[in-house]
Design a protein around this motif. Structure first.
Motif, PDB file in Angstrom:
ATOM      1  N   MET A   1      81.257  98.143  -8.673  1.00  0.00           N
ATOM      2  CA  MET A   1      82.703  97.803  -8.241  1.00  0.00           C
ATOM      3  C   MET A   1      83.428  97.699  -9.684  1.00  0.00           C
ATOM      4  O   MET A   1      83.006  96.953 -10.568  1.00  0.00           O
ATOM      5  N   ASN A   2      84.419  98.569  -9.754  1.00  0.00           N
ATOM      6  CA  ASN A   2      85.242  98.512 -11.134  1.00  0.00           C
ATOM      7  C   ASN A   2      86.718  97.908 -10.905  1.00  0.00           C
ATOM      8  O   ASN A   2      87.201  98.831  -9.616  1.00  0.00           O
ATOM      9  N   THR A   3      87.379  97.192 -11.586  1.00  0.00           N
ATOM     10  CA  THR A   3      88.609  96.744 -11.190  1.00  0.00           C
ATOM     11  C   THR A   3      89.478  96.433 -12.676  1.00  0.00           C
ATOM     12  O   THR A   3      88.778  95.835 -13.707  1.00  0.00           O
ATOM     13  N   ALA A   4      90.560  96.983 -12.802  1.00  0.00           N
ATOM     14  CA  ALA A   4      91.516  96.378 -13.922  1.00  0.00           C
ATOM     15  C   ALA A   4      91.877  95.136 -13.788  1.00  0.00           C
ATOM     16  O   ALA A   4      92.181  94.464 -12.698  1.00  0.00           O
ATOM     17  N   LEU A   5      91.990  94.617 -15.010  1.00  0.00           N
ATOM     18  CA  LEU A   5      92.475  93.208 -15.198  1.00  0.00           C
ATOM     19  C   LEU A   5      93.842  93.145 -14.645  1.00  0.00           C
ATOM     20  O   LEU A   5      94.306  91.953 -13.970  1.00  0.00           O
ATOM     21  N   SER A   6      94.520  93.996 -15.113  1.00  0.00           N
ATOM     22  CA  SER A   6      95.958  93.766 -14.423  1.00  0.00           C
ATOM     23  C   SER A   6      96.090  93.693 -12.904  1.00  0.00           C
ATOM     24  O   SER A   6      97.043  92.821 -12.396  1.00  0.00           O
ATOM     25  N   TRP A   7      95.184  94.267 -12.352  1.00  0.00           N
ATOM     26  CA  TRP A   7      95.209  94.397 -10.850  1.00  0.00           C
ATOM     27  C   TRP A   7      94.835  92.919 -10.361  1.00  0.00           C
ATOM     28  O   TRP A   7      95.537  92.305  -9.402  1.00  0.00           O
ATOM     29  N   ILE A   8      93.834  92.190 -11.170  1.00  0.00           N
ATOM     30  CA  ILE A   8      93.463  90.922 -10.728  1.00  0.00           C
ATOM     31  C   ILE A   8      94.581  89.821 -11.130  1.00  0.00           C
ATOM     32  O   ILE A   8      94.797  89.297 -10.214  1.00  0.00           O
ATOM     33  N   LYS A   9      95.234  90.116 -11.982  1.00  0.00           N
ATOM     34  CA  LYS A   9      96.504  89.232 -12.444  1.00  0.00           C
ATOM     35  C   LYS A   9      97.495  89.417 -11.610  1.00  0.00           C
ATOM     36  O   LYS A   9      98.617  88.556 -11.390  1.00  0.00           O
ATOM     37  N   ALA A  10      97.590  90.475 -10.588  1.00  0.00           N
ATOM     38  CA  ALA A  10      98.609  90.557  -9.480  1.00  0.00           C
ATOM     39  C   ALA A  10      98.613  89.626  -8.680  1.00  0.00           C
ATOM     40  O   ALA A  10      99.336  89.191  -8.016  1.00  0.00           O
ATOM     41  N   TYR A  11      97.298  88.904  -8.520  1.00  0.00           N
ATOM     42  CA  TYR A  11      96.914  87.957  -7.572  1.00  0.00           C
ATOM     43  C   TYR A  11      96.701  86.693  -8.287  1.00  0.00           C
ATOM     44  O   TYR A  11      96.765  85.400  -7.737  1.00  0.00           O
ATOM     45  N   VAL A  12      96.405  86.629  -9.496  1.00  0.00           N
ATOM     46  CA  VAL A  12      96.289  85.252 -10.139  1.00  0.00           C
ATOM     47  C   VAL A  12      97.242  85.406 -11.436  1.00  0.00           C
ATOM     48  O   VAL A  12      96.713  85.626 -12.423  1.00  0.00           O
ATOM     49  N   PRO A  13      98.676  85.276 -11.248  1.00  0.00           N
ATOM     50  CA  PRO A  13      99.316  85.734 -12.325  1.00  0.00           C
ATOM     51  C   PRO A  13      99.340  84.891 -13.539  1.00  0.00           C
ATOM     52  O   PRO A  13      99.859  85.021 -14.726  1.00  0.00           O
ATOM     53  N   ASP A  14      98.810  83.560 -13.372  1.00  0.00           N
ATOM     54  CA  ASP A  14      98.515  82.781 -14.548  1.00  0.00           C
ATOM     55  C   ASP A  14      97.430  82.917 -15.521  1.00  0.00           C
ATOM     56  O   ASP A  14      97.177  82.208 -16.331  1.00  0.00           O
ATOM     57  N   LEU A  15      96.763  83.911 -15.052  1.00  0.00           N
ATOM     58  CA  LEU A  15      95.137  84.243 -15.853  1.00  0.00           C
ATOM     59  C   LEU A  15      95.628  84.690 -17.433  1.00  0.00           C
ATOM     60  O   LEU A  15      96.480  85.670 -17.487  1.00  0.00           O
ATOM     61  N   ARG A  16      95.115  83.941 -18.301  1.00  0.00           N
ATOM     62  CA  ARG A  16      95.400  84.232 -19.677  1.00  0.00           C
ATOM     63  C   ARG A  16      93.847  84.182 -20.299  1.00  0.00           C
ATOM     64  O   ARG A  16      93.452  83.067 -20.342  1.00  0.00           O
ATOM     65  N   CYS A  17      93.118  85.201 -20.542  1.00  0.00           N
ATOM     66  CA  CYS A  17      91.953  85.046 -21.269  1.00  0.00           C
ATOM     67  C   CYS A  17      91.578  86.397 -21.838  1.00  0.00           C
ATOM     68  O   CYS A  17      91.989  87.270 -21.387  1.00  0.00           O
ATOM     69  N   THR A  18      90.597  86.390 -23.039  1.00  0.00           N
ATOM     70  CA  THR A  18      89.978  87.535 -23.368  1.00  0.00           C
ATOM     71  C   THR A  18      89.162  88.225 -22.575  1.00  0.00           C
ATOM     72  O   THR A  18      88.561  87.499 -21.585  1.00  0.00           O
ATOM     73  N   ALA A  19      88.746  89.414 -22.648  1.00  0.00           N
ATOM     74  CA  ALA A  19      88.033  89.983 -21.664  1.00  0.00           C
ATOM     75  C   ALA A  19      86.465  89.534 -21.705  1.00  0.00           C
ATOM     76  O   ALA A  19      85.990  89.344 -20.807  1.00  0.00           O
ATOM     77  N   GLN A  20      86.303  89.120 -23.119  1.00  0.00           N
ATOM     78  CA  GLN A  20      84.837  88.214 -23.257  1.00  0.00           C
ATOM     79  C   GLN A  20      84.838  87.109 -22.539  1.00  0.00           C
ATOM     80  O   GLN A  20      83.898  86.677 -22.018  1.00  0.00           O
TER      81      GLN A  20
END
Lengths: 804, 339
Positions: A1-20
């Motif tokens: 399962m591959n997903t872009a962070l931007s898509w996750i952020k569409a549902y968790v708009p306050d998500l701020r973190c580095t990829a790591q």
């Protein structure tokens, strides 16, 4: 399962973190991130530039000199790109910036490529215009990019702005390993919900708008599900006046990030919803559906069907088909039919969102040899609730993208929806299982983040239907553990009744055999337990040899791995052969190899460990016999090892083989490899083999030792020098001496054997040292002589005479 | 002492001191003390003396004899030491010449790794138990909470002998057989061969080894599981080894986890060996699923337990930095002798 962070952020708009940070946090709450790829990796100082002028390069035909406005200034750039034109907006990497790769789309260097100002064929260039490949992406993500040349940005891109931003490349795609119990996490929404819970942020699931015109689908289409056991829910909606077009860039990019190639708005919407909700959907061309009627029913054995990839498939009674009034139009949950697929001429279509029985899909897909994206989702067993949510979401997107006119209403054939499960809530028990001290309040905060509610009256936890993995208290304990943090759970050791521990007799005996073999110079080998039945021929086993009856694997990797070994020598010979072919000298190997012997009337075979000694080069039959004796000695098997040449092993040299026994019990066999077999294994030297049946040896092993007083009186040694008929075996000679030596005999050792010119044909010369001793006195010459007389007489009966 | 005797003594001393070999010394002894030697002659001459002088004379000659003998003995020791010294000097060997190899064989790396693991757990009171490799489907799957038609049972992973008998895919099957005996508490590990339908390559083998661990007792906790496996990791990979537990899923444990150990090559800073993460995935574990206990008639309200499973090849490949699993089953002597 591959997903872009931007898509996750569409549902968790306050998500701020580095990829790591995201990777680490998600992995620790159970959504394991395998890897991630940052699209903006190695992209530095890349801005939107506008080409103001293009002039010929004075010294090169294939190069041009451009003046490019990059916002703060206008710079000169030399390029060889074939597609540049005045007025275009292009991504420009400035002096000292970085791009991800070369323009050829080859493998990208780990640290990217640094771009510096310099001269190209004598003309100064202060930057570089970039192709999509140089930006680390591809035409899969940006289908509008030219096959070769610069990527042209939209006309409204602001000059001087961050081109990476404009391209939407400030994004990361994560690859997850989802465990099979978390069916809900095979969807973007499921992962986003976990992300929100992990980072303690709000989870925002946008409400799906009501869709559809004032018509009613029921006037156009009928659905009947005949086999509700295989299809507990079937939802259908219709779209008319379809307008096929490419889907918007944001959708294309999210799909591409998930590894799905964008096609057109209809296909993309279906795929988008499948990723978003984890619910596969199918679209039929309404005009191809005979009778405008859909019937979901099992196929008949022997039916055939052409799927939309043009392949003809053989069906059976357990495969669920989607039919119209006349014919099959799709294999439920696996693939649609060629006869009803959406073409460019489609006017009206039917959306299907169904729930199929996961096990049946998995088994059907396997029988058909078809593993599709859809079957991969269905076979995990979906929540029937999702079908309706997904089909409405798809229709919302149809309207949003202007892809058609959604017909009002929905057909919903449903066997009943699963209910939420109630699991007892007992915080003390959870803490007792985990060894923790988490407060009830804390636990409740985890539950709230996961949409688990507490029924105060029942004191139960109510689990949403998408959480099919939550069934009992242990499951709830895991939810507590993963959000409390596995790392915060203390580390203790079990206390409680002490246990002795240790190895079984079998393992102890094997360890002793191992150490003796190693001290004798043998190294341990390991070989596969299964082999080819052809081995039996190679080992010259008779056609009726019982060892040709083996435990046979129904679905082997191939014939070479198809039967469980019934004798342990093939692996050894193969290893010796490998060594011989690699020119390793004097190789000695041993293996503790299990053989598997079918037992009449038993479900499971008899598994017997065999100690196999195999060698070529240094050493002969008697060296190996010595090792066997050492093994037995160390195991306290004091009876003498006797060798009987009447050994039936057909893979051994007919004149150099023996059945091994101790006190009349057969413990194995040994000998030199038959030259035919050595040839078959391509070993060009004499091979010595010995095999001990460890269960028998283990039964005989005795670790009880009793001290025997050291001799205080002198021994008397008498030498017997004899002429012995050739056919009399040393074993017989020794047996005769021992049988007639009485209890004063201490030892009897062969110290010379000779056959040749000094001795008459048909005879050999043998010399034994016979030693006598009494524990309580010095022996008299006379009594020893009397015994010797008896021995000589007995030997005489074998045709043996003393040498003069 | 009379003059004559003194002269003999002086002469003897001079000659003894001049003697350069044990042979010379022996000649002197014969000439002085032998049957016809000078001192013997003097002793014989005592007969010619009047009886009353004889005792005193005898004492003097004996004194002389003793002195000569002592001098001779001293010289003899000196000469013998010289002879020994010369012999030793002549026997000097070149100790840097190559050794004569004892030719001792070597254990398979898997066995060395397994011995380590067994030593650690036996030390903690665990029993080492074995079970059949050709196993009933029931013990390998159903009794471990993997019912019929579970994807893990898929034929692509499991070798079937017949519908009811498989080549075990995990040593967890032995858990069930031990629980079935009904003796509690249980502390056991079970090493052995397992089989999966994987084609042979550098990282896969259709036949490999696992070590299963099981503890069942009253009040066993997830914290105990963590503590036990952390201790195991430190003993196996070194005292400074850190462990990390991540949630995971196995049908027969709940909660379940995977354990990573800090990379023993870079000690956590990230290297090629651990693919830059600083961690290496090493085993799966969890609390025994209550349903698994119930199926064996063990009351999960009274007893809890934990289980873990670790791939032996995983340990030996990591520990000895072997980069191709096929080497383990080829048995090349040049490979084996490195262990």
């Amino acid at each position: 399962m591959n997903t872009a962070l931007s898509w996750i952020k569409a549902y968790v708009p306050d998500l701020r973190c580095t990829a790591q940070e995201y990777t680490d946090a998600m992995t620790l709450t159970g959504t394991k991130v395998e890897t991630f790829h940052e699209y903006d990796k190695n992209l530095e100082k890349i801005v939107v530039g506008q080409i103001l002028s293009i002039d010929k390069h004075p010294n090169a035909d294939k190069l041009v000199v451009c003046q490019v406005n990059v916002g703060s200034q206008t710079i000169q750039i030399v390029t060889g790109a074939p597609n540049v034109a005045v007025g275009q907006k292009v991504p420009v990497v400035l002096d000292g910036g970085k791009v991800a790769g070369g323009h050829d789309g080859g493998p990208m260097p780990e640290d990217g490529i640094r771009i510096k100002a310099g001269k190209l064929r004598g003309v100064e260039s202060f930057g570089m215009m970039c192709s999509i490949e140089e930006l680390g992406s591809s035409r899969d993500f940006y289908p509008d990019a030219p096959e070769s040349g610069i990527y042209i940005l939209p006309e409204d891109a602001p000059v001087g702005a961050d081109a990476v931003e404009v391209l939407g490349l400030h994004d990361v795609v994560f690859e997850y390993e989802i465990t099979s119990n978390r069916v809900d996490c095979y969807s973007v929404i499921g992962i986003a919900r976990e992300a929100a819970a992990t980072f303690r942020l709000p989870f925002v699931l946008p409400e799906v708008k009501a869709t559809g015109n004032d018509e009613d689908i029921h006037n156009f289409l009928e659905v009947e599900v005949k086999d509700m056991d295989l299809c507990p829910r079937y939802c259908a909606r219709m779209v008319k006046n379809i307008h096929l077009a490419p889907s918007p860039e944001w959708m294309q990019r999210r799909l591409a990030a998930s590894g799905i190639r964008p096609i057109n708005n209809l296909v993309d919407i279906t795929n988008y919803v499948m990723e978003e909700y984890g619910q596969p959907m199918h679209a039929f061309d309404y005009d191809t559906i005979a009778g405008h009627r859909i019937v979901v029913a099992r196929a008949n054995d022997g039916d055939t069907f052409v799927t939309l990839d043009g392949q003809e498939r053989k069906l059976d009674h357990d495969i669920l088909m989607i039919n119209d009034a006349e014919k099959a139009i799709g294999i439920g949950g696996i693939m649609g039919g060629e006869n009803s697929k959406i073409t460019d001429d489609v006017k009206t279509m039917v959306f299907e969102a169904a729930c199929f029985d996961g096990t049946n899909i998995r088994l059907s897909a396997k029988r058909l040899g078809m593993h599709t994206d859809a079957s991969g989702k269905f076979d995990k067993g979906l929540d029937p609730h999702t079908a309706m949510a997904a089909i409405n979401r798809a229709c919302e997107l149809i309207e949003e993208l202007g892809a058609g006119e959604v017909v009002g209403g929905v057909i919903d054939v449903c066997a009943g929806l699963p209910e939420e499960k109630h699991v007892p809530f007992n915080p003390e028990k959870i803490n007792k299982l985990l060894g923790t001290d988490v407060t009830e309040e804390e636990m409740r905060s985890y539950f709230a983040r996961l949409d688990l509610t507490v029924n105060e009256e029942e004191r139960t936890i109510v689990c949403p239907t998408w959480r099919q993995d939550l069934l009992r208290e242990a499951d709830i304990a895991e939810e507590v553990a993963r959000f409390y943090g596995y790392d915060k759970i203390p580390t203790t050791l079990p206390h409680g009744e002490a246990t002795a521990g240790g190895l079984s007799l079998k393992l102890r005996v094997e360890n002793i055999a191992r150490s003796v073999a190693e001290f004798a110079g043998y190294s341990e080998s390991m070989t596969y337990s299964f082999e080819s039945p052809k081995v039996w021929d190679r080992l010259r086993l008779a056609t009726d040899d019982v060892r040709r009856t083996a435990v046979t694997i129904q679905n082997p990797l191939g014939e070479d791995f198809s039967v469980m070994r019934t004798l342990p020598v093939n692996g050894m010979l193969t290893s010796l052969s490998t060594n011989y072919n690699r020119r390793n000298k004097d190789v000695k190997l041993y293996e503790l190899a299990t053989i598997y012997l079918p037992q009449a009337g038993e479900v499971l075979p008899d598994e017997r460990v065999q100690l196999v000694l195999g060698s070529y080069g240094e050493g002969d039959f008697f060296t190996v016999k010595g090792v066997v004796e050492e093994v037995l000695g160390k195991l306290g098997i004091t009876g003498r090892l006797s060798c009987d040449p009447a050994c039936g092993e057909p893979f051994l040299h007919p004149g150099r083989k023996a059945v091994l026994s101790v006190n009349g019990t057969v413990i194995g066999y040994m000998g030199e490899l038959h030259p035919d077999v050595a040839d078959a294994y391509r070993i060009g030297e004499r091979v010595q083999l010995a095999v001990l049946d460890m269960p028998v040896v283990t039964r005989m092993a005795d670790f009880d030792r009793k001290y025997q007083g050291l001799a205080r009186f002198p021994a008397v040694r008498r030498d017997l020098s004899m002429v012995v008929p050739h056919e009399v075996l040393a074993g017989q000679v020794e047996e005769t001496i021992r049988a007639n030596a009485g209890k004063l005999l201490e030892s009897c050792e062969l110290f010379d054997i000779y056959e040749g010119s000094q001795i008459a044909g048909g005879f050999k010369s043998m010399a034994y040292a016979v030693t006598f001793r009494a524990a309580d006195r010095t022996l008299e010459d006379a009594e020893v002589s009397a015994v010797m007389g008896g021995i000589v007489e007995a030997l005489g009966s074998l045709g043996i005479v003393l040498r003069q | 002492m009379n003059e004559n005797l003194q002269k003999i003594l002086d002469e003897a001393k001079t000659r003894i001191a001049a003697a350069e070999s044990l042979e010379d010394l022996n000649d002197i002894r014969v000439q002085m003390l032998g049957k016809k030697g000078r001192i013997t002659d003097v002793m014989k001459s005592m007969r010619e003396l009047p009886p009353e002088e004889r005792p005193a004379f005898g004492q003097m000659v004996n004194g002389l004899r003793q002195m000569v003998e002592e001098t001779m003995e001293t010289r003899k020791r000196l000469l013998a030491a010289k002879v020994r010294e010369a012999k030793l000097a002549a026997e000097t060997i070149d100790v840097t010449l190559p050794a004569k190899a004892a030719g001792i064989g070597h254990s398979h790396p898997n066995t060395i790794a397994l011995d380590e693991v067994e030593r650690i757990f036996v030390g903690m009171g665990y029993e080492v138990v074995e079970g059949p490799e050709v196993e009933k489907d029931y013990y390998n799957f159903e009794a471990l909470n993997i019912p019929a038609n579970h994807p893990a049972k898929d034929e692509q992973d499991t070798f079937y002998i017949n519908p009811d008998v498989v080549l075990r895919t995990q040593t967890s099957s032995v858990q069930v057989r031990v629980m079935e005996k009904g003796q509690l508490p249980i502390r056991m590990i079970s090493p052995g061969r397992v089989y999966r339908s994987d084609e042979v390559d550098a990282t896969h083998s259709p036949c490999f080894h696992q070590i299963e661990g099981l503890v069942i007792d009253k009040n066993v906790t997830f914290a105990d599981l963590k503590g036990t496996l952390a201790l195991f990791a430190r003993q196996l990979f070194g005292e400074d080894t850190r462990v990390k537990f991540r949630p995971h899923h196995f049908p027969f444990t709940e909660p379940s986890a995977e354990m990573d150990v800090s990379c023993f090559k870079c000690h956590g800073t990230g290297c090629r060996f651990c693919k830059g993460s600083g961690w290496i995935e090493i085993l799966g574990c969890g609390m025994v699923h209550p349903h698994v206990l119930e199926m064996r008639g063990i009351d999960p309200e009274e007893y809890t337990g934990f289980a873990f499973g670790v791939g032996l090849e995983r340990i030996s490949l990591l520990k000895y930095e072997i980069d191709d699993m096929r080497l383990l089953y080829e048995n090349d002597a040049r490979f084996l002798k490195q262990f």
